[in-house]
Write a protein that holds these residues in place. Structure first.
Motif, PDB file in Angstrom:
ATOM      1  N   LEU A  76       0.806  -1.212   0.000  1.00 19.53           N
ATOM      2  CA  LEU A  76       0.000   0.000   0.000  1.00 19.53           C
ATOM      3  C   LEU A  76       0.846   1.272   0.000  1.00 19.53           C
ATOM      4  CD1 LEU A  76      -3.010  -0.893   2.313  1.00 19.53           C
ATOM      5  CD2 LEU A  76      -3.062  -0.392  -0.132  1.00 19.53           C
ATOM      6  N   ASP A  77       2.036   1.248   0.583  1.00 17.05           N
ATOM      7  CA  ASP A  77       2.897   2.433   0.523  1.00 17.05           C
ATOM      8  C   ASP A  77       3.162   2.818  -0.927  1.00 17.05           C
ATOM      9  OD1 ASP A  77       3.037   2.547   3.260  1.00 17.05           O
ATOM     10  OD2 ASP A  77       5.044   1.674   3.408  1.00 17.05           O
ATOM     11  N   LEU A  79       1.390   1.863  -3.655  1.00 13.46           N
ATOM     12  CA  LEU A  79       0.156   2.174  -4.383  1.00 13.46           C
ATOM     13  C   LEU A  79      -0.366   3.558  -4.035  1.00 13.46           C
ATOM     14  CD1 LEU A  79      -1.581  -1.300  -3.954  1.00 13.46           C
ATOM     15  CD2 LEU A  79      -0.147  -0.524  -5.854  1.00 13.46           C
ATOM     16  N   VAL A  80      -0.306   3.906  -2.759  1.00 13.64           N
ATOM     17  CA  VAL A  80      -0.705   5.250  -2.344  1.00 13.64           C
ATOM     18  C   VAL A  80       0.222   6.289  -2.965  1.00 13.64           C
ATOM     19  CG1 VAL A  80      -0.771   6.819  -0.354  1.00 13.64           C
ATOM     20  CG2 VAL A  80      -1.861   4.566  -0.214  1.00 13.64           C
ATOM     21  N   TRP A 102     -10.075  -2.891  -5.404  1.00 14.01           N
ATOM     22  CA  TRP A 102      -8.728  -2.537  -4.971  1.00 14.01           C
ATOM     23  C   TRP A 102      -8.482  -1.032  -5.079  1.00 14.01           C
ATOM     24  CZ3 TRP A 102      -4.620  -3.284  -2.245  1.00 14.01           C
ATOM     25  CH2 TRP A 102      -4.348  -4.564  -1.758  1.00 14.01           C
ATOM     26  N   VAL A 105      -9.655   0.307  -1.926  1.00 10.60           N
ATOM     27  CA  VAL A 105      -8.691   0.093  -0.840  1.00 10.60           C
ATOM     28  C   VAL A 105      -7.655   1.220  -0.839  1.00 10.60           C
ATOM     29  CG1 VAL A 105      -6.886  -1.432   0.048  1.00 10.60           C
ATOM     30  CG2 VAL A 105      -9.005  -2.415  -0.878  1.00 10.60           C
ATOM     31  N   ILE A 106      -7.134   1.519  -2.018  1.00  9.83           N
ATOM     32  CA  ILE A 106      -6.128   2.578  -2.138  1.00  9.83           C
ATOM     33  C   ILE A 106      -6.736   3.929  -1.786  1.00  9.83           C
ATOM     34  CG2 ILE A 106      -4.545   3.736  -3.724  1.00  9.83           C
ATOM     35  CD1 ILE A 106      -4.550   1.059  -5.352  1.00  9.83           C
ATOM     36  N   GLU A 109      -7.025   4.393   1.904  1.00  6.03           N
ATOM     37  CA  GLU A 109      -5.715   4.614   2.513  1.00  6.03           C
ATOM     38  C   GLU A 109      -5.232   6.047   2.307  1.00  6.03           C
ATOM     39  OE1 GLU A 109      -3.551   2.832   4.421  1.00  6.03           O
ATOM     40  OE2 GLU A 109      -5.150   1.367   4.697  1.00  6.03           O
ATOM     41  N   TYR A 207      -0.930  -7.803  -5.557  1.00  6.81           N
ATOM     42  CA  TYR A 207      -1.601  -6.897  -4.629  1.00  6.81           C
ATOM     43  C   TYR A 207      -2.060  -7.674  -3.398  1.00  6.81           C
ATOM     44  CZ  TYR A 207      -2.056  -2.944  -7.939  1.00  6.81           C
ATOM     45  OH  TYR A 207      -1.815  -1.884  -8.778  1.00  6.81           O
ATOM     46  N   GLU A 219       0.588  -3.350   5.776  1.00  5.52           N
ATOM     47  CA  GLU A 219      -0.651  -3.882   5.247  1.00  5.52           C
ATOM     48  C   GLU A 219      -1.187  -5.002   6.132  1.00  5.52           C
ATOM     49  OE1 GLU A 219       1.886  -2.977   3.674  1.00  5.52           O
ATOM     50  OE2 GLU A 219       1.366  -1.906   1.852  1.00  5.52           O
TER      51      GLU A 219
END
Length: 293
Positions: A76-77, A79-80, A102, A105-106, A109, A207, A219
């Motif tokens: 996630l780090d 993807l964000v 998904w 989800v991003i 976050e 992912y 995550e």
């Protein structure tokens, strides 16, 4: 509708392909699994006609975007950081952020970690992470989430999803929709072609794998509630939920006000997980109304 243009941007050390249309306040549309920018094809015209500049990327690893090697590249780090970099690319301080699956989800976050970068948040069949963690403890949601654990296996998920010219991908979309007109054969072919891009299927499954790897410890804590800290979302939030989602219980829409005080929930009883394809006009109407107010 404004003309749709395709381009690439180097953000957060990765090349992302995106489509862009319209002028006005920035709206970023984030797709889910196993999709790509095309999942928003029915919302882009409505948003541009309402006076918004719309950007819909292929998330890292998908379709025409770069596909970094290694599970650790899909935490996630990263993807964000990609989405924040995309907002920076368009020289904006913030944007309306919309995410499905998904992409949702991003989007959650980003709203949790970087509230100031999100004008308004819209999540489609993607629950607040703490609410998902709570419900994942129940046998019913655990049963529905079996595929998350199956995706932890090496190579086998990719092998099975690609058999018969990626027929399982086509079946996942076609059979999972409530509206028989949600996906036509051209749509299905485009999704299959995107999934068949070299490395795309492994990237998409990574992912899920990143959720369970030591290198993605943040995550794991987000999923099981081990000291992640503050989960509050201060930005105005719209949750759109197709009630016929076979993977996510409708109870996930309940009880989120403790983390999201400015929350509006719209449940669509005749829509599936593919909510923006089952009821495209309604979803577009809800998004435009939400951003306009």
């Amino acid at each position: 509708m404004s003309e749709l243009t395709h381009d690439d941007a180097i953000v957060n050390g990765v090349r992302l392909h995106y489509v862009e249309a319209g002028e006005g306040p920035l709206v970023v549309l984030l797709h889910g699994f196993p999709e790509f920018w095309y999942s928003w094809r029915k919302q882009i015209p409505a948003l541009t006609e309402a006076g918004y500049r719309v950007v819909a990327p292929d998330l890292r690893g998908y379709n025409a975007s770069e596909k970094p090697h290694g599970v650790e590249q899909y935490g996630l780090d990263e993807l964000v950081g990609d989405v924040l970099g995309l907002i920076d690319h368009f020289e904006e301080e913030s944007a309306h952020v919309v995410g499905h699956d998904w992409g949702g989800v991003i989007a959650w976050e980003i709203a949790i970690r970087h509230t100031e970068r999100v004008e308004k948040l819209a999540a489609l069949n993607a629950p607040h992470p703490e609410r998902f963690r709570e419900l994942l403890r129940t046998p019913e949601q655990l049963r529905r989430s079996w595929y998350v654990f199956y995706f932890q296996l090496p190579w086998l998920p990719e092998r099975l999803l690609s058999v018969r010219n990626y027929a399982p991908i086509a079946e996942l979309l076609r059979d999972g929709a409530e509206n028989p007109d949600a996906f036509d054969e051209t749509d299905i072919r485009r999704y299959v072609e995107a999934a068949a891009q070299p490395g795309a299927l492994t990237s998409a499954i990574n992912y899920y794998r990143a959720l369970f790897r030591e290198r993605a410890g943040k995550e794991i804590r987000a999923l099981f509630g081990d000291g992640r800290g503050d989960f509050d979302v201060q930005t105005p939030t719209l949750l759109i939920w197709g009630e016929q989602d076979v993977a996510l219980r409708v109870e996930l829409t309940e009880g989120m006000e403790q983390w999201v005080p400015d929350l509006r929930v719209e449940r669509l009883p005749n829509a599936s997980h593919w909510v923006q394809n089952d009821e495209p006009e309604k979803v577009s109407e809800l998004l435009v109304e939400f951003f306009d107010t």
